[in-house]
Design a protein around this motif. Structure first.
Motif, PDB file in Angstrom:
ATOM      1  N   MET A 113      16.797  16.081   9.956  1.00 21.77           N
ATOM      2  CA  MET A 113      15.351  16.117  10.067  1.00 21.77           C
ATOM      3  C   MET A 113      14.878  14.912  10.867  1.00 21.77           C
ATOM      4  N   LYS A 114      14.114  15.144  11.904  1.00 22.09           N
ATOM      5  CA  LYS A 114      13.603  14.082  12.757  1.00 22.09           C
ATOM      6  C   LYS A 114      12.312  13.523  12.146  1.00 22.09           C
ATOM      7  N   ILE A 115      12.222  12.212  12.107  1.00 19.60           N
ATOM      8  CA  ILE A 115      11.018  11.589  11.566  1.00 19.60           C
ATOM      9  C   ILE A 115       9.963  11.472  12.662  1.00 19.60           C
ATOM     10  N   LYS A 116       8.711  11.451  12.264  1.00 16.93           N
ATOM     11  CA  LYS A 116       7.608  11.289  13.202  1.00 16.93           C
ATOM     12  C   LYS A 116       7.308   9.798  13.335  1.00 16.93           C
ATOM     13  N   VAL A 117       7.277   9.312  14.580  1.00 18.58           N
ATOM     14  CA  VAL A 117       6.992   7.908  14.846  1.00 18.58           C
ATOM     15  C   VAL A 117       5.584   7.806  15.420  1.00 18.58           C
ATOM     16  N   LEU A 118       4.753   6.999  14.757  1.00 17.68           N
ATOM     17  CA  LEU A 118       3.387   6.778  15.220  1.00 17.68           C
ATOM     18  C   LEU A 118       3.363   5.653  16.249  1.00 17.68           C
ATOM     19  N   PRO A 119       2.494   5.723  17.254  1.00 14.03           N
ATOM     20  CA  PRO A 119       2.419   4.645  18.236  1.00 14.03           C
ATOM     21  C   PRO A 119       1.786   3.377  17.662  1.00 14.03           C
ATOM     22  N   PHE A 120       0.848   3.534  16.722  1.00 19.34           N
ATOM     23  CA  PHE A 120       0.190   2.396  16.069  1.00 19.34           C
ATOM     24  C   PHE A 120      -0.229   2.819  14.674  1.00 19.34           C
ATOM     25  N   TYR A 121      -0.662   1.836  13.898  1.00 23.78           N
ATOM     26  CA  TYR A 121      -1.085   2.093  12.526  1.00 23.78           C
ATOM     27  C   TYR A 121      -2.291   1.212  12.233  1.00 23.78           C
ATOM     28  N   ASP A 122      -3.297   1.783  11.587  1.00 23.49           N
ATOM     29  CA  ASP A 122      -4.477   1.023  11.181  1.00 23.49           C
ATOM     30  C   ASP A 122      -4.338   0.599   9.725  1.00 23.49           C
ATOM     31  N   ILE A 123      -4.257  -0.701   9.514  1.00 23.25           N
ATOM     32  CA  ILE A 123      -4.185  -1.256   8.157  1.00 23.25           C
ATOM     33  C   ILE A 123      -5.450  -0.868   7.410  1.00 23.25           C
ATOM     34  N   ASN A 124      -5.278  -0.493   6.138  1.00 24.12           N
ATOM     35  CA  ASN A 124      -6.415  -0.070   5.327  1.00 24.12           C
ATOM     36  C   ASN A 124      -6.181  -0.451   3.868  1.00 24.12           C
ATOM     37  N   ASN A 125      -7.095  -0.040   3.002  1.00 24.53           N
ATOM     38  CA  ASN A 125      -7.008  -0.392   1.575  1.00 24.53           C
ATOM     39  C   ASN A 125      -5.771   0.164   0.882  1.00 24.53           C
ATOM     40  N   ASP A 126      -5.141   1.167   1.458  1.00 23.65           N
ATOM     41  CA  ASP A 126      -3.960   1.772   0.850  1.00 23.65           C
ATOM     42  C   ASP A 126      -2.651   1.156   1.329  1.00 23.65           C
ATOM     43  N   THR A 127      -2.700   0.233   2.284  1.00 25.35           N
ATOM     44  CA  THR A 127      -1.481  -0.368   2.819  1.00 25.35           C
ATOM     45  C   THR A 127      -0.861  -1.295   1.777  1.00 25.35           C
ATOM     46  N   ASN A 128       0.387  -1.008   1.388  1.00 27.91           N
ATOM     47  CA  ASN A 128       1.111  -1.841   0.418  1.00 27.91           C
ATOM     48  C   ASN A 128       1.988  -2.880   1.100  1.00 27.91           C
ATOM     49  N   ALA A 129       2.678  -2.471   2.159  1.00 32.30           N
ATOM     50  CA  ALA A 129       3.605  -3.366   2.837  1.00 32.30           C
ATOM     51  C   ALA A 129       3.843  -2.874   4.259  1.00 32.30           C
ATOM     52  N   ILE A 130       4.095  -3.830   5.136  1.00 33.95           N
ATOM     53  CA  ILE A 130       4.544  -3.530   6.491  1.00 33.95           C
ATOM     54  C   ILE A 130       5.898  -4.201   6.617  1.00 33.95           C
ATOM     55  N   LEU A 131       6.925  -3.392   6.788  1.00 39.02           N
ATOM     56  CA  LEU A 131       8.292  -3.886   6.771  1.00 39.02           C
ATOM     57  C   LEU A 131       8.891  -3.889   8.169  1.00 39.02           C
ATOM     58  N   ALA A 132       9.489  -4.994   8.520  1.00 33.85           N
ATOM     59  CA  ALA A 132      10.162  -5.082   9.814  1.00 33.85           C
ATOM     60  C   ALA A 132      11.339  -4.119   9.829  1.00 33.85           C
ATOM     61  N   ALA A 133      11.521  -3.445  10.948  1.00 33.63           N
ATOM     62  CA  ALA A 133      12.631  -2.497  11.089  1.00 33.63           C
ATOM     63  C   ALA A 133      13.369  -2.798  12.386  1.00 33.63           C
ATOM     64  N   ASN A 134      14.641  -2.716  12.325  1.00 35.31           N
ATOM     65  CA  ASN A 134      15.471  -2.931  13.505  1.00 35.31           C
ATOM     66  C   ASN A 134      16.016  -1.572  13.944  1.00 35.31           C
ATOM     67  N   HIS A 135      15.140  -0.798  14.568  1.00 37.68           N
ATOM     68  CA  HIS A 135      15.503   0.569  14.944  1.00 37.68           C
ATOM     69  C   HIS A 135      15.076   0.822  16.384  1.00 37.68           C
TER      70      HIS A 135
END
Length: 163
Positions: free
Chosen positions: A1-23
């Protein structure tokens, strides 16, 4: 299953964590309350953009926190105090491996068993994250961020200011 990659993300009240990824396909993994997003945009760019959206630039917010706390490293950022969005970095914000934890969603932090170099963060939605950062560093980050919440949160008109 291929994952969907977003070009950007808008931080909001529901954001718990932004994790660095080496992909190859994405630079960050964003945890929201019930969602997980893979994003091409780097974490620091998300933080900078969210600060501007919240009314002031990253550098100004950082400078204000440094002034109030005397902290110089891994400074927590009041991204948007009106929306109760506060985050702290797990290491130097400019480092590729830096992740950001959003303080209002943290329920508990604990050392990872006998491994003092790792910390378990439990979010209010009961999801757990194991970080390769010592418990003492995360505990310090939590304390600094809680101070920021007290100092930078908008106050009701009838509540006196501290200090």
């Amino acid at each position: 299953m291929k994952i969907k990659v977003l070009p950007f993300y808008d931080i909001n009240n529901d954001t718990n964590a932004i994790l660095a990824a080496n992909h190859f396909d994405y630079n960050t993994i964003v945890w929201e309350r019930g969602q997980c997003y893979y994003v091409k945009e780097k974490a620091f760019k998300m933080i900078e953009r969210a600060c501007i959206e919240g009314g002031a630039g990253y550098d100004g917010r950082r400078k204000s926190v440094v002034y109030k706390t005397k902290a110089r490293n891994k400074v927590p950022i009041p991204i948007n105090p009106k929306e109760d969005i506060y985050a702290f970095p797990t290491c130097s914000p400019t480092a590729h491996e830096c992740s950001w934890i959003f303080y209002p969603h943290v329920k508990d932090i604990a050392p990872n068993g006998n491994n003092a170099a790792k910390t378990i963060i439990t979010f209010k939605n009961h999801k757990q994250l194991v970080l390769d950062v010592s418990y003492n560093i995360i505990k310090r980050q939590m304390h600094l961020t809680s101070y920021c919440v007290v100092r930078f949160s908008p106050l009701p008109i009838d509540r006196p200011r501290l200090g």
